[in-house]
Scaffold this motif. Structure first.
Motif, PDB file in Angstrom:
ATOM      1  N   VAL A 247       0.855  -1.173   0.000  1.00  0.00           N
ATOM      2  CA  VAL A 247       0.000   0.000   0.000  1.00  0.00           C
ATOM      3  C   VAL A 247       0.894   1.227   0.000  1.00  0.00           C
ATOM      4  CG1 VAL A 247      -0.226  -0.173   2.505  1.00  0.00           C
ATOM      5  CG2 VAL A 247      -1.857   1.186   1.237  1.00  0.00           C
ATOM      6  N   ALA A 248       0.438   2.272  -0.693  1.00  0.00           N
ATOM      7  CA  ALA A 248       1.264   3.471  -0.807  1.00  0.00           C
ATOM      8  C   ALA A 248       0.415   4.709  -0.570  1.00  0.00           C
ATOM      9  CB  ALA A 248       1.910   3.544  -2.194  1.00  0.00           C
ATOM     10  N   LEU A 249       1.112   5.769  -0.206  1.00  0.00           N
ATOM     11  CA  LEU A 249       0.474   7.055   0.085  1.00  0.00           C
ATOM     12  C   LEU A 249       1.273   8.126  -0.648  1.00  0.00           C
ATOM     13  CD1 LEU A 249      -1.440   8.727   2.000  1.00  0.00           C
ATOM     14  CD2 LEU A 249       0.375   8.610   3.680  1.00  0.00           C
ATOM     15  N   HIS A 250       0.612   8.954  -1.435  1.00  0.00           N
ATOM     16  CA  HIS A 250       1.306   9.964  -2.236  1.00  0.00           C
ATOM     17  C   HIS A 250       0.739  11.341  -1.944  1.00  0.00           C
ATOM     18  CE1 HIS A 250       3.016   7.228  -5.543  1.00  0.00           C
ATOM     19  NE2 HIS A 250       2.552   6.450  -4.598  1.00  0.00           N
ATOM     20  N   GLN A 251       1.627  12.335  -2.055  1.00  0.00           N
ATOM     21  CA  GLN A 251       1.160  13.716  -1.950  1.00  0.00           C
ATOM     22  C   GLN A 251       2.117  14.638  -2.699  1.00  0.00           C
ATOM     23  OE1 GLN A 251       1.592  15.973   1.700  1.00  0.00           O
ATOM     24  NE2 GLN A 251      -0.614  16.350   1.700  1.00  0.00           N
ATOM     25  N   GLY A 252       1.570  15.401  -3.603  1.00  0.00           N
ATOM     26  CA  GLY A 252       2.373  16.392  -4.325  1.00  0.00           C
ATOM     27  C   GLY A 252       2.100  17.777  -3.772  1.00  0.00           C
ATOM     28  N   PRO A 253       2.763  18.798  -4.345  1.00  0.00           N
ATOM     29  CA  PRO A 253       2.608  20.164  -3.819  1.00  0.00           C
ATOM     30  C   PRO A 253       1.172  20.677  -3.846  1.00  0.00           C
ATOM     31  CG  PRO A 253       4.256  20.061  -5.577  1.00  0.00           C
ATOM     32  CD  PRO A 253       3.683  18.715  -5.460  1.00  0.00           C
TER      33      PRO A 253
ATOM     34  N   ARG B  77      -0.798  19.033  -1.238  1.00  0.00           N
ATOM     35  CA  ARG B  77      -0.420  19.494   0.093  1.00  0.00           C
ATOM     36  C   ARG B  77      -1.081  20.824   0.405  1.00  0.00           C
ATOM     37  NH1 ARG B  77       5.548  19.489   0.794  1.00  0.00           N
ATOM     38  NH2 ARG B  77       5.062  17.351   0.286  1.00  0.00           N
TER      39      ARG B  77
ATOM     40  N   ALA C 221      -4.464  13.893  -0.095  1.00  0.00           N
ATOM     41  CA  ALA C 221      -3.442  12.897  -0.446  1.00  0.00           C
ATOM     42  C   ALA C 221      -4.098  11.762  -1.217  1.00  0.00           C
ATOM     43  CB  ALA C 221      -2.755  12.360   0.802  1.00  0.00           C
TER      44      ALA C 221
ATOM     45  N   HIS D  12      -1.684  -1.743  -4.047  1.00  0.00           N
ATOM     46  CA  HIS D  12      -1.017  -2.420  -5.160  1.00  0.00           C
ATOM     47  C   HIS D  12      -1.480  -3.864  -5.258  1.00  0.00           C
ATOM     48  CE1 HIS D  12       2.378   0.644  -4.361  1.00  0.00           C
ATOM     49  NE2 HIS D  12       1.533   1.123  -5.241  1.00  0.00           N
TER      50      HIS D  12
ATOM     51  N   ALA E 249      -5.900  14.494   3.930  1.00  0.00           N
ATOM     52  CA  ALA E 249      -4.553  13.990   4.218  1.00  0.00           C
ATOM     53  C   ALA E 249      -4.526  13.153   5.496  1.00  0.00           C
ATOM     54  CB  ALA E 249      -3.579  15.168   4.341  1.00  0.00           C
TER      55      ALA E 249
ATOM     56  N   ALA F 131      -3.710   9.169   5.690  1.00  0.00           N
ATOM     57  CA  ALA F 131      -2.668   8.577   6.523  1.00  0.00           C
ATOM     58  C   ALA F 131      -3.244   7.446   7.367  1.00  0.00           C
ATOM     59  CB  ALA F 131      -2.047   9.649   7.412  1.00  0.00           C
TER      60      ALA F 131
ATOM     61  N   PHE G  15      -3.669   4.460   5.162  1.00  0.00           N
ATOM     62  CA  PHE G  15      -2.370   3.813   4.954  1.00  0.00           C
ATOM     63  C   PHE G  15      -2.033   2.889   6.123  1.00  0.00           C
ATOM     64  CE2 PHE G  15       2.280   3.926   5.429  1.00  0.00           C
ATOM     65  CZ  PHE G  15       2.669   3.474   4.184  1.00  0.00           C
TER      66      PHE G  15
ATOM     67  N   LEU H 249       2.994  14.922   4.936  1.00  0.00           N
ATOM     68  CA  LEU H 249       2.419  13.720   5.524  1.00  0.00           C
ATOM     69  C   LEU H 249       3.412  13.078   6.468  1.00  0.00           C
ATOM     70  CD1 LEU H 249       1.047  12.122   2.263  1.00  0.00           C
ATOM     71  CD2 LEU H 249      -0.339  13.052   4.101  1.00  0.00           C
TER      72      LEU H 249
ATOM     73  N   PRO I 287       2.447   9.579   8.135  1.00  0.00           N
ATOM     74  CA  PRO I 287       1.406   8.645   8.582  1.00  0.00           C
ATOM     75  C   PRO I 287       1.851   7.772   9.753  1.00  0.00           C
ATOM     76  CG  PRO I 287       2.348   7.923   6.509  1.00  0.00           C
ATOM     77  CD  PRO I 287       2.916   9.270   6.791  1.00  0.00           C
TER      78      PRO I 287
ATOM     79  N   MET J 112       8.983  17.231  -1.799  1.00  0.00           N
ATOM     80  CA  MET J 112       7.913  17.951  -2.476  1.00  0.00           C
ATOM     81  C   MET J 112       6.831  16.959  -2.933  1.00  0.00           C
ATOM     82  SD  MET J 112       8.269  20.553  -5.637  1.00  0.00           S
ATOM     83  CE  MET J 112       9.454  21.662  -4.934  1.00  0.00           C
ATOM     84  N   PHE J 113       7.272  15.866  -3.539  1.00  0.00           N
ATOM     85  CA  PHE J 113       6.342  14.799  -3.886  1.00  0.00           C
ATOM     86  C   PHE J 113       6.607  13.643  -2.925  1.00  0.00           C
ATOM     87  CE2 PHE J 113       6.734  17.315  -7.660  1.00  0.00           C
ATOM     88  CZ  PHE J 113       5.463  17.337  -8.181  1.00  0.00           C
ATOM     89  N   GLN J 114       5.812  13.584  -1.895  1.00  0.00           N
ATOM     90  CA  GLN J 114       6.051  12.558  -0.886  1.00  0.00           C
ATOM     91  C   GLN J 114       5.436  11.233  -1.294  1.00  0.00           C
ATOM     92  OE1 GLN J 114       4.584  14.509   2.784  1.00  0.00           O
ATOM     93  NE2 GLN J 114       6.535  13.762   3.573  1.00  0.00           N
TER      94      GLN J 114
ATOM     95  N   PHE K  83       4.961   7.219   0.364  1.00  0.00           N
ATOM     96  CA  PHE K  83       5.173   6.219   1.407  1.00  0.00           C
ATOM     97  C   PHE K  83       4.686   4.884   0.874  1.00  0.00           C
ATOM     98  CE2 PHE K  83       4.810  10.146   3.622  1.00  0.00           C
ATOM     99  CZ  PHE K  83       5.642  10.043   4.724  1.00  0.00           C
ATOM    100  N   VAL K  84       5.459   3.826   1.106  1.00  0.00           N
ATOM    101  CA  VAL K  84       5.016   2.488   0.714  1.00  0.00           C
ATOM    102  C   VAL K  84       5.242   1.551   1.882  1.00  0.00           C
ATOM    103  CG1 VAL K  84       5.258   0.619  -0.944  1.00  0.00           C
ATOM    104  CG2 VAL K  84       5.678   2.929  -1.678  1.00  0.00           C
ATOM    105  N   ALA K  85       4.260   0.689   2.101  1.00  0.00           N
ATOM    106  CA  ALA K  85       4.395  -0.366   3.110  1.00  0.00           C
ATOM    107  C   ALA K  85       4.317  -1.701   2.403  1.00  0.00           C
ATOM    108  CB  ALA K  85       3.286  -0.256   4.149  1.00  0.00           C
TER     109      ALA K  85
ATOM    110  N   ALA L 103       3.151  -7.334  -7.517  1.00  0.00           N
ATOM    111  CA  ALA L 103       2.578  -6.146  -8.136  1.00  0.00           C
ATOM    112  C   ALA L 103       3.703  -5.295  -8.709  1.00  0.00           C
ATOM    113  CB  ALA L 103       1.788  -5.348  -7.106  1.00  0.00           C
TER     114      ALA L 103
END
Lengths: 538, 181
Positions: free
Chosen positions: A466-472, A475, A480, A485, A500, A504, A507, B25, B27, B111-113, B115-117, B148
């Protein structure tokens, strides 16, 4: 287990199939060389015949050869008295071809032991391919059109690993179905016991009580493997009842109202308008190939789906497709890694839905898009739920039904979904309210789209990461994106523009629930002593 | 949830600057293991080379057509490349990973954060890759592959010994927490 049982089709295992799986080497269907590569030969014969049509007609109608144009090679042969030589050449070529066919049939053989299925072939370049039965992911029977004429069928055995399927092409159709059952049975024996001797012993003793399944995916698979080995309770004695059957009218209607058809029509209009009004004929060069592509997709979907059927069998969900070339694919529930229910815009008045899946399999890749990823081409809501119960056993139950219903409906407060905040409306003008997720113990539900509604269900035990993304920009808006996957396929299990803080939390929770589900599943494996693992150790 | 760090051999106290930008972020709050500061050079050289290549490629229209307006393209590309290169130290500092009880967490980007678990049980294989620059600096990149395609995760810039230890630890964890597909 052997002994034919009277029945219409499918259920009985003919003794011939048992004999095929006795560990000795066997040959394939005699028409195999013709079916595999002999079509070039047939095509050449057809070409020659078509060219000689006049002459043959003339021969039968008694016309003389004089009216043929000069320089015709056959006239040349006749005039120079080379007929015996020509006939000899033709004869030699024929004999060489027949001998080559016969040889390639002779050397191509297969055997099925308690541990492996092995195919060897080739005259000059010998190949030998061996697949372990306990790594089998699934077995498909397919019948291309020409093979059907000979009553032959192809058996594709998917073994875990990249491009590792073993192909038995071709077998007689009746044997193919039966052999499929026998191999699956041997495979389940090898799986549950680990060693062939134990598998055989267990097979003998399998009349005893089968343990109760615990409702988990793996539990059902293991239990079904056992059921399958107990002959007196073999559910195959009844032919599998189709859960959903395709109505031609509905298929036609859904095809006409599909987004793809709308695009097609719009393209046609654009082409006509541009070509006639603006005299921009060059536009056609761009549009026509596109039209052909989209059109052939529409036609293929229609013809494939005409004889669609889906049924539950002991070893998984069986999906049948095809009008001229038929294929039957059996999908063990554990191979289905995510499910998407979606609705093209114009289907909404009729409440029709389409169900697609992401499958863990590398087979059929080489045949370009023949993988069954659409598991229900079109169905009503009730049918969708019947299909979901098949493909997601243990996830789709009475308790989860309201949540799934809400996933197909417009957003309401208190429907169990956590949606995007109102400020996400900047990015998602219409769907910010519907855009949301719900977490169940065994699955993650992602709801998307207000105009094109979608619901993605990922079983927690199948999630890869699993993923978490954030761009400007996100933000700035305190939003987010989250991604779940899964194995590659048509479905992207992502949800954009969540709050956001909520994202989190998603996630954290999903990462934990994926681990917990995998642990529950492997605990169930240990209890059962069965390891139905996918690509565990490739 | 917060576990004893399974990789105990190298308790490197690396720069304890905050990883999370303001408003960004975080988390799973806690200590992150950082990559070697030497990795900065690998990343910097990589971004300079790719920046130069992209600038050269984007100036082709200008060189062919000789229109002054087209000069804007390579200039913009160059400016972006310089900014990317200038942010390299921050970007490298932002790479972090953490071995939890059941999964590996990886974070990248300021800037582009991202996170992957990845649960240990899902790992199909673990690669160690070393480029020429990595080798010169004694670094390596650990890459995890799952079934994946999207979740293949890389942890660059680990000292070679640490990378091997990290890989062995991951394989060991994956064995004990083996799950199906």
């Amino acid at each position: 287990m052997s002994g034919p049982v009277p029945g219409s089709r499918g259920p009985e295992i003919p003794p011939a199939a048992i004999d095929l799986a006795d560990g000795e080497w066997h040959r394939l269907h005699p028409a195999t060389p013709l079916l595999r590569g002999g079509f070039a030969f047939v095509a050449i014969a057809g070409f020659v015949l078509a060219n000689l049509r006049e002459r043959i007609l003339g021969l039968f109608l008694g016309a003389g050869p004089g009216d043929a144009p000069p320089g015709d090679p056959i006239d040349l042969i006749v005039r120079r008295g080379l007929i015996p030589a020509a006939l000899l050449v033709v004869l030699v070529v024929l004999i060489v071809i027949i001998v080559a066919f016969w040889l390639s049939w002779r050397v191509r053989s297969f055997r099925i032991t308690e541990e492996v299925v092995e195919v060897r072939s080739g005259i000059l370049f010998r190949t030998n391919r061996r697949g372990r039965l306990d790594r089998i992911q699934g077995i498909n029977v397919s019948r291309p059109l020409f093979a059907r004429l000979f009553g032959a069928a192809r058996l594709d055995i998917d073994v875990a690993g990249h491009d590792a399927n073993v192909q038995l092409a071709y077998l007689s159709g009746r044997n193919a179905d039966a052999l499929r059952q026998v191999i699956l049975q041997l495979a389940s024996g090898a799986l549950s016991a680990g060693s062939p001797s134990a598998a055989a012993a267990e097979q003998r003793a399998a009349g005893g009580a089968a343990p109760e399944h615990d409702g988990s995916l793996s539990g059902i698979v293991a239990q079904r493997a056992r059921e399958f080995m107990a002959p007196e309770r073999d559910p195959r004695l009844a032919p599998p009842a189709a859960v959903v059957q395709m109505h031609p009218g509905r298929l036609l209607g859904s095809t006409l109202l599909h987004d793809r058809t709308v695009v097609f029509v719009l393209l046609v209009i654009a082409a006509v308008v541009l070509a006639s009004a603006a005299h921009a004929f060059f536009v056609l060069f761009g549009i026509v190939p596109l039209l052909l592509g989209v059109g052939s997709q529409i036609v293929r979907r229609f013809s494939r789906s005409l004889r669609y059927s889906i049924a539950a069998t002991p070893d998984g969900v069986r999906v049948g497709y095809g009008l001229l070339s038929t294929s039957n694919e059996t999908l063990p529930p554990g191979r289905i890694h995510s499910v998407e229910i979606r609705q093209p815009l114009l289907w909404r008045p009729a409440d029709w839905w389409e169900v697609r899946i992401n499958l863990a399999s590398h087979s059929d890749r080489q045949e370009g898009g023949r993988r069954t990823t659409t598991i229900l081409p079109v169905g009503t809501r009730a049918e969708v739920f019947r299909v979901l119960a098949l493909v997601l056993p243990g996830v789709v139950e009475e308790a989860s039904r309201p949540l799934l219903e809400a996933g197909l409906a417009p957003a309401r407060s208190g429907d169990g979904y956590t949606g995007s905040p109102r400020r996400a409306a900047v990015l998602r003008w219409f769907s910010w309210h519907r855009n949301g997720f719900a977490l169940e113990q065994d699955a993650v539900l992602l709801r998307r789209g207000a105009i094109w509604r979608q619901l993605v269900v990922v079983p927690a035990a199948r999630m890869q990461s699993v993923a978490l993304h954030q761009g400007p920009l996100l933000r700035l808006l305190r939003l987010a994106d989250v991604h779940v996957h899964t194995v590659p396929g048509p479905i992207r299990a992502t949800l954009d523009d969540l709050d956001a803080v909520v994202a989190a939390g998603f996630f954290r929770d999903v990462a934990a629930s994926g681990v917990a589900a995998a642990r529950r599943e492997s605990a169930a494996h240990l209890v059962k002593g069965a390891r139905w693992q996918g690509m565990g150790r490739p | 949830m917060s576990s004893v760090d399974p990789v105990t051999q190298h308790p490197e106290p690396r720069a304890a600057l905050p990883l999370t930008p303001r408003g960004g972020l975080d988390p799973v709050p806690g200590e992150w293991r950082r990559v070697s500061s030497r990795y900065l050079w690998v990343d910097l050289v990589g971004s300079i080379i790719s920046g130069l290549v992209l600038t050269a490629a984007s100036s082709v229209p200008f060189l062919l057509a000789r229109l002054p307006g087209l000069l804007a393209i390579p200039v913009v590309v160059l400016v972006i490349a310089v900014v990317v290169a200038a942010f390299t130290p921050r970007r490298v500092r932002a790479i972090g990973y953490r071995l939890r009880d059941d999964d590996l967490l990886v974070r990248r980007g300021i800037m582009f954060q991202r996170f992957v678990a990845v649960p240990y049980g899902r790992m199909q294989l673990v690669d160690i890759n070393r480029g020429p620059l990595d080798r010169a600096l004694g670094l390596a990149e650990v890459k995890l592959v799952t079934a994946a395609a999207a979740s293949s995760v890389t942890v660059p810039g680990l000292p070679m010994a640490e990378a091997e230890e990290f890989r062995d630890r991951l394989v060991e964890l994956a064995e004990t927490r083996r799950a199906g597909l």
